[in-house]
Design an enzyme around this catalytic site. Structure first.
Site, PDB file in Angstrom:
ATOM      1  N   THR A   1      -8.708   3.232   6.926  1.00  0.00           N
ATOM      2  CA  THR A   1      -8.137   2.104   6.176  1.00  0.00           C
ATOM      3  C   THR A   1      -7.989   0.899   7.098  1.00  0.00           C
ATOM      4  OG1 THR A   1      -6.826   3.731   4.977  1.00  0.00           O
ATOM      5  CG2 THR A   1      -6.274   1.440   4.611  1.00  0.00           C
ATOM      6  N   ALA A   2      -8.424  -0.263   6.640  1.00  0.00           N
ATOM      7  CA  ALA A   2      -8.277  -1.544   7.350  1.00  0.00           C
ATOM      8  C   ALA A   2      -9.188  -1.711   8.567  1.00  0.00           C
ATOM      9  CB  ALA A   2      -6.829  -1.806   7.759  1.00  0.00           C
ATOM     10  N   ALA A   3     -10.111  -0.772   8.789  1.00  0.00           N
ATOM     11  CA  ALA A   3     -11.025  -0.930   9.931  1.00  0.00           C
ATOM     12  C   ALA A   3     -11.875  -2.188   9.764  1.00  0.00           C
ATOM     13  CB  ALA A   3     -11.922   0.295  10.062  1.00  0.00           C
ATOM     14  N   GLY A   4     -12.415  -2.390   8.552  1.00  0.00           N
ATOM     15  CA  GLY A   4     -13.241  -3.569   8.285  1.00  0.00           C
ATOM     16  C   GLY A   4     -12.426  -4.850   8.332  1.00  0.00           C
ATOM     17  N   ASP A   5     -11.181  -4.779   7.840  1.00  0.00           N
ATOM     18  CA  ASP A   5     -10.314  -5.964   7.848  1.00  0.00           C
ATOM     19  C   ASP A   5      -9.947  -6.352   9.283  1.00  0.00           C
ATOM     20  OD1 ASP A   5     -10.318  -5.992   5.074  1.00  0.00           O
ATOM     21  OD2 ASP A   5      -8.521  -4.757   4.924  1.00  0.00           O
TER      22      ASP A   5
ATOM     23  N   ALA B   1      -4.095  -9.890   3.623  1.00  0.00           N
ATOM     24  CA  ALA B   1      -2.981  -9.729   4.559  1.00  0.00           C
ATOM     25  C   ALA B   1      -3.430  -8.995   5.818  1.00  0.00           C
ATOM     26  CB  ALA B   1      -1.840  -8.979   3.881  1.00  0.00           C
ATOM     27  N   ASN B   2      -4.213  -7.936   5.656  1.00  0.00           N
ATOM     28  CA  ASN B   2      -4.701  -7.185   6.825  1.00  0.00           C
ATOM     29  C   ASN B   2      -5.519  -8.080   7.752  1.00  0.00           C
ATOM     30  OD1 ASN B   2      -3.589  -4.834   5.799  1.00  0.00           O
ATOM     31  ND2 ASN B   2      -5.508  -4.088   4.929  1.00  0.00           N
TER      32      ASN B   2
ATOM     33  N   GLY C   1      -5.192   5.095  14.367  1.00  0.00           N
ATOM     34  CA  GLY C   1      -3.788   5.111  13.929  1.00  0.00           C
ATOM     35  C   GLY C   1      -3.704   5.257  12.426  1.00  0.00           C
TER      36      GLY C   1
ATOM     37  N   GLY D   1      -3.328  -5.060   1.641  1.00  0.00           N
ATOM     38  CA  GLY D   1      -4.167  -6.027   0.941  1.00  0.00           C
ATOM     39  C   GLY D   1      -5.173  -6.562   1.937  1.00  0.00           C
TER      40      GLY D   1
ATOM     41  N   SER E   1     -19.184   3.636  11.500  1.00  0.00           N
ATOM     42  CA  SER E   1     -19.067   4.149  12.868  1.00  0.00           C
ATOM     43  C   SER E   1     -20.304   3.854  13.719  1.00  0.00           C
ATOM     44  CB  SER E   1     -18.829   5.659  12.821  1.00  0.00           C
ATOM     45  OG  SER E   1     -19.902   6.276  12.136  1.00  0.00           O
TER      46      SER E   1
ATOM     47  N   ASP F   1       0.839  -1.205   0.000  1.00  0.00           N
ATOM     48  CA  ASP F   1       0.000   0.000   0.000  1.00  0.00           C
ATOM     49  C   ASP F   1       0.869   1.249   0.000  1.00  0.00           C
ATOM     50  OD1 ASP F   1      -2.219  -1.581   0.259  1.00  0.00           O
ATOM     51  OD2 ASP F   1      -2.589  -1.140   2.370  1.00  0.00           O
TER      52      ASP F   1
END
Length: 306
Positions: free
Chosen positions: A249-253, A43-44, A287, A40, A224, A14
């Site tokens: 980014t990556a909150a869902g992952d 990976a996340n 973060g 990805g 949220s 990324d």
């Protein structure tokens, strides 16, 4: 006993570009900052599961390049079993470019690369990684033919299958028939069922539609606001924790990976596992970057005590 989680998914490097606001068509903006990190969806999710305490292994594909070696090393650093990752001799490692504005909103452009080259027979050849797991998780950043093959193997071995239908795509109906739990966000859910998600009644209608399509269990993540769940036994809504989001980014992952670390394979503890997953993703959004901001089980538990 730690949950055993196998992820079939994408490996992307990324590159995040920080900007004041999103550009208009034809407009040139300067970026305030540029950074690169392992990412990805696959990976996340694997890193989130591993950091949350699951014994995690990964099935995927990288290019024969520095980016690919960097991705494998990144997973190794989180004690993820990477020996089922294949190197593609021709096609390069996947990459993503993330535009991140001052409000914490992002727009993402993805180049699939070697992620798109993983074949059904390569997945079937990694039957042991699937058979030994409690959960098999996959997303739509790798081909659906590979997903279908993997889920069929999982079902032969009594492994619980989790599908994250993201990014939203037209789905092979056969995949849903071998999916135990589907976890879309509200947009993806509406796209798959044709029923817009506006309130709990519309979420119930989505769950009913998914059952008709072959999936008995559903979790819809609503940003949220929180997450809705419907299993064969119960349904409900778990509100999100209120935090100031810096980067979504990556909150869902993170949510999916953390959930898989706590969930029982029969989904009997879904409500408590959801609270843990919500706590994990609330830490991620505070973060910057995808993988660097995914919390450990110690951080999640410490935040739960506050």
């Amino acid at each position: 006993m730690a949950n055993k989680v196998t992820v079939l998914g994408s490996l992307n490097v990324d590159t995040t570009l920080r900007i004041a606001r999103m550009p208009q068509p034809g407009e040139t903006l300067s970026t305030e900052n540029k950074s690169s990190a392992a990412g990805g969806k696959g990976a996340n999710q694997a890193v989130a599961a591993a950091r949350a305490g699951a014994e995690t292994s990964f099935i995927g594909k990288v290019g024969n390049d520095d980016a690919g070696r960097f991705m494998v090393e990144s997973l190794d650093n989180d004690h993820i079993d990477t020996h089922a990752i294949i190197t593609d001799p021709v096609v390069g490692t996947g990459s993503a470019f993330i535009l991140l504005d001052e409000a914490g909103q992002n727009s993402i452009l993805v180049y699939g690369g070697s992620n798109q080259q993983i074949k059904a027979e390569e997945v079937i050849a990694r039957e042991d990684e699937i058979a030994n797991a409690d959960f098999l998780i996959t997303q739509f950043e790798t081909p659906q033919a590979a997903t279908l093959a993997a889920f069929k193997v999982a079902k032969q071995h009594g492994v619980t299958t989790i599908l994250n239908p993201a990014p939203a795509a037209e789905i092979d109906p056969e995949i849903l028939k071998v999916t135990d739990l589907v976890i879309p966000n509200e947009t993806e859910s509406a796209e798959l069922t044709g029923i817009e998600v506006t309130d709990e009644a519309s979420m119930d209608a989505n769950a009913k539609k998914f059952r008709e399509m072959g999936v008995k269990n559903l979790i819809i993540t609503v940003g949220s606001k929180g997450a809705y769940y419907a299993t064969e036994q119960e349904s409900g809504f778990v509100p999100a924790f209120k935090v100031k989001a810096v980067d979504t980014t990556a909150a869902g992952d993170t949510f999916i990976g953390a959930l898989s670390s706590q969930l029982k394979p029969d989904l009997s503890n879904v409500a408590t596992a959801l609270v843990f997953a919500q706590r994990a993703s609330s830490l991620t959004v505070q973060g910057l970057g995808a993988m660097p901001s995914i919390p450990t089980v110690e951080q999640i538990e410490a935040a739960s005590k506050k």
